[in-house]
Design a protein around this motif. Structure first.
Motif, PDB file in Angstrom:
ATOM      1  N   VAL A 294       0.691  -1.068  -0.235  1.00  0.00           N
ATOM      2  CA  VAL A 294       0.194  -0.447  -0.090  1.00  0.00           C
ATOM      3  C   VAL A 294       1.003   1.180   0.637  1.00  0.00           C
ATOM      4  CG1 VAL A 294      -1.553   1.156   1.197  1.00  0.00           C
ATOM      5  CG2 VAL A 294      -2.475  -1.256   1.180  1.00  0.00           C
ATOM      6  N   SER A 298       0.941   4.171  -2.989  1.00  0.00           N
ATOM      7  CA  SER A 298       0.706   5.780  -2.585  1.00  0.00           C
ATOM      8  C   SER A 298       1.357   6.710  -3.262  1.00  0.00           C
ATOM      9  CB  SER A 298       0.320   6.063  -0.845  1.00  0.00           C
ATOM     10  OG  SER A 298       1.979   5.698  -0.822  1.00  0.00           O
ATOM     11  N   VAL A 314      -7.937  -0.143   3.239  1.00  0.00           N
ATOM     12  CA  VAL A 314      -7.755   0.117   1.870  1.00  0.00           C
ATOM     13  C   VAL A 314      -6.853  -1.160   1.161  1.00  0.00           C
ATOM     14  CG1 VAL A 314      -5.898   1.261   0.239  1.00  0.00           C
ATOM     15  CG2 VAL A 314      -7.346   2.318   2.294  1.00  0.00           C
ATOM     16  N   ILE A 317      -9.067  -2.956  -0.426  1.00  0.00           N
ATOM     17  CA  ILE A 317     -10.007  -2.792  -1.402  1.00  0.00           C
ATOM     18  C   ILE A 317      -9.472  -3.040  -2.857  1.00  0.00           C
ATOM     19  CG2 ILE A 317     -11.264  -0.673  -2.237  1.00  0.00           C
ATOM     20  CD1 ILE A 317     -12.458  -0.647   0.236  1.00  0.00           C
ATOM     21  N   SER A 318      -7.791  -2.247  -2.457  1.00  0.00           N
ATOM     22  CA  SER A 318      -6.891  -2.730  -3.211  1.00  0.00           C
ATOM     23  C   SER A 318      -6.181  -3.651  -3.871  1.00  0.00           C
ATOM     24  CB  SER A 318      -6.384  -1.012  -2.743  1.00  0.00           C
ATOM     25  OG  SER A 318      -5.044  -1.726  -1.966  1.00  0.00           O
ATOM     26  N   ALA A 324     -10.385  -2.118  -7.863  1.00  0.00           N
ATOM     27  CA  ALA A 324     -10.401  -0.908  -6.715  1.00  0.00           C
ATOM     28  C   ALA A 324     -10.687   0.752  -7.158  1.00  0.00           C
ATOM     29  CB  ALA A 324      -9.083  -0.302  -5.894  1.00  0.00           C
ATOM     30  N   VAL A 401      -9.630   5.621   0.494  1.00  0.00           N
ATOM     31  CA  VAL A 401      -8.607   4.916  -0.375  1.00  0.00           C
ATOM     32  C   VAL A 401      -7.932   5.810  -1.011  1.00  0.00           C
ATOM     33  CG1 VAL A 401      -8.573   3.475  -2.874  1.00  0.00           C
ATOM     34  CG2 VAL A 401      -9.822   2.801  -1.145  1.00  0.00           C
ATOM     35  N   CYS A 402      -8.579   6.606  -2.289  1.00  0.00           N
ATOM     36  CA  CYS A 402      -7.995   7.682  -2.578  1.00  0.00           C
ATOM     37  C   CYS A 402      -6.834   8.336  -1.316  1.00  0.00           C
ATOM     38  CB  CYS A 402      -9.206   8.794  -3.085  1.00  0.00           C
ATOM     39  SG  CYS A 402     -10.335   8.492  -3.886  1.00  0.00           S
TER      40      CYS A 402
END
Length: 413
Positions: A294, A298, A314, A317-318, A324, A401-402
């Motif tokens: 993650v 990012s 996150v 979901i990703s 995602a 998530v964003c």
């Protein structure tokens, strides 16, 4: 003073060597006792004691035979027992300095014996002195040559031992991470790591070389509450670590950056959650690996510190990044744009949702006026195409998530 006759000292030296050779067994026994009194590491180890005696005997026989027959000291080779003694010292973890003390003290012992014998057996003081000097020089050169050879064998054996230990440790770590059944007492002995307590796995990595990753990993372990951490290299730019915690586990990593000594500008740290036992060793490590994933998605620059609890949603979901992106686009509509205005509006909306609808709390978190927060929330709802009260849970997840992954899940401006 009359000039010394070299022939006399040579003959005397050969005679001394012949005498010692005839009594080499008792001489080696005496040397062993001399060494044991001064090197206590030998006394309690029967095998090492035997190898020390063998090394004394074979070295004495070799050097005395060479003197007796006039062989150049450059031809000397380390006896087999001397090399085996060096290997035994390395495998038992004794330092190279302790091993070389045997040779320094052995030389000291032989010098005393040589002095005594020359005093007793050579009447001419000049010949005795010359013989002593010649034999001492020869003995020193022999010891210098042999100690270099055994030191090289010591280093080679130490490398072999360390390689075997690394391979064995890697096998145990692999078995634990694969979820295989392992002999826990043996695994703890091989790893030097307690597996019965709560385990916290973590990963430290750098963007380029020049970072003492192992040193930082041990500092992370201490921050988490472990006196000693298990650290395993994962290539040249990363290490895996585990802290076995018996007391309180820190649930927040706030302050870790300030506690890490040295330059950490090039360092990333990802930490899993605490889990119990051998199964926890695997679970917490996998969480740390997922946290690293993650962090890398990012694009967060170093230094960065993240823990699984903060990115678990996150991460879930990703796992499928395309899915995602589709989820974010479906929930945010035009708000899923990688642009400055949209970023500000998403941040305001996320802060309000985190604050359970409180504009005042969101304003304090963001450091802006309450009315500004309200304006940005309204624009965010307009871009989304529906109020924040519609599918609030999905909206909150998409915003989170964003916030973490940024451009990885957004449309380009």
């Amino acid at each position: 003073m009359e000039a010394l006759e070299p022939a006399h000292s040579v003959a005397a030296g050969k005679g001394i060597a012949a005498y010692f050779l005839a009594n080499v067994s008792s001489l080696a026994d005496d040397m062993l006792r001399y060494l044991i009194e001064r090197v206590p590491e030998v006394g309690g180890d029967a095998e090492l004691r035997g190898l020390t005696l063998g090394s004394c005997s074979s070295n004495l026989e070799a050097v005395l035979s060479m003197v007796r027959h006039g062989i150049d000291v450059a031809a000397a080779e380390a006896p087999v027992t001397a090399l085996e003694h060096a290997r035994a010292m390395a495998s038992r973890g004794h330092s190279v300095d302790v091993m070389l003390r045997f040779y320094r003290l052995g030389h000291e012992f032989f010098t005393e014996k040589l002095s005594e014998l020359l005093t007793e057996s050579v009447d001419d003081p000049a010949v005795a002195l010359r013989t002593f000097i010649d034999l001492e020089r020869y003995g020193f050169r022999y010891i210098d040559r042999i100690s270099s050879l055994v030191a090289a064998e010591y280093v080679a054996e130490l490398d072999r031992c360390q390689n075997r230990a690394r391979v064995e440790r890697a096998d145990v770590v692999r078995a634990l991470l694969a979820g295989e059944r392992v002999d826990l007492p043996r695994a703890e002995r091989v790893l030097g790591h307690r597996l019965t307590g709560r385990q916290v796995g973590f990963v430290c990595w750098a963007d380029d070389r020049g970072v003492d990753l192992e040193g930082y990993a041990r500092q992370v372990g201490r921050f988490l509450g472990a006196g000693h951490s298990l650290v395993v290299a994962d290539g040249p730019l990363a290490v895996w670590g585990w802290a076995s915690i018996t007391g309180e586990v820190r649930t927040s990593l706030t302050g870790m950056a300030t506690e890490l000594a040295g330059e950490s500008d090039n360092l990333h740290i990802a930490v899993g959650s605490p889990h119990s036992g051998a199964a926890g060793f695997r679970t917490s490590h996998l969480e740390a690996i997922r946290t690293r994933r993650v962090t890398e998605l990012s694009g967060r620059p170093a230094p960065s510190i993240a823990q699984f609890n903060d990115v678990a949603l996150v991460d879930a979901i990703s796992r499928d990044l395309d899915a995602a992106r589709a989820f974010v686009a479906a929930q945010l509509g035009a708000l899923a744009q990688d642009d400055a205005k949209e970023r500000g509006e998403r941040a305001a909306l996320l802060a309000v949702l985190d604050a359970q609808g409180s504009l005042a709390t969101a304003a304090r978190v963001l450091g802006i006026h309450r009315n500004t927060v309200l304006q940005r929330v309204r624009r965010a709802e307009e871009r989304r195409g529906r109020p924040a009260t519609v599918k609030t849970a999905e909206l909150h997840a998409a915003l989170l998530v964003c916030d973490v992954l940024g451009a990885s899940v957004l449309r380009e401006s």
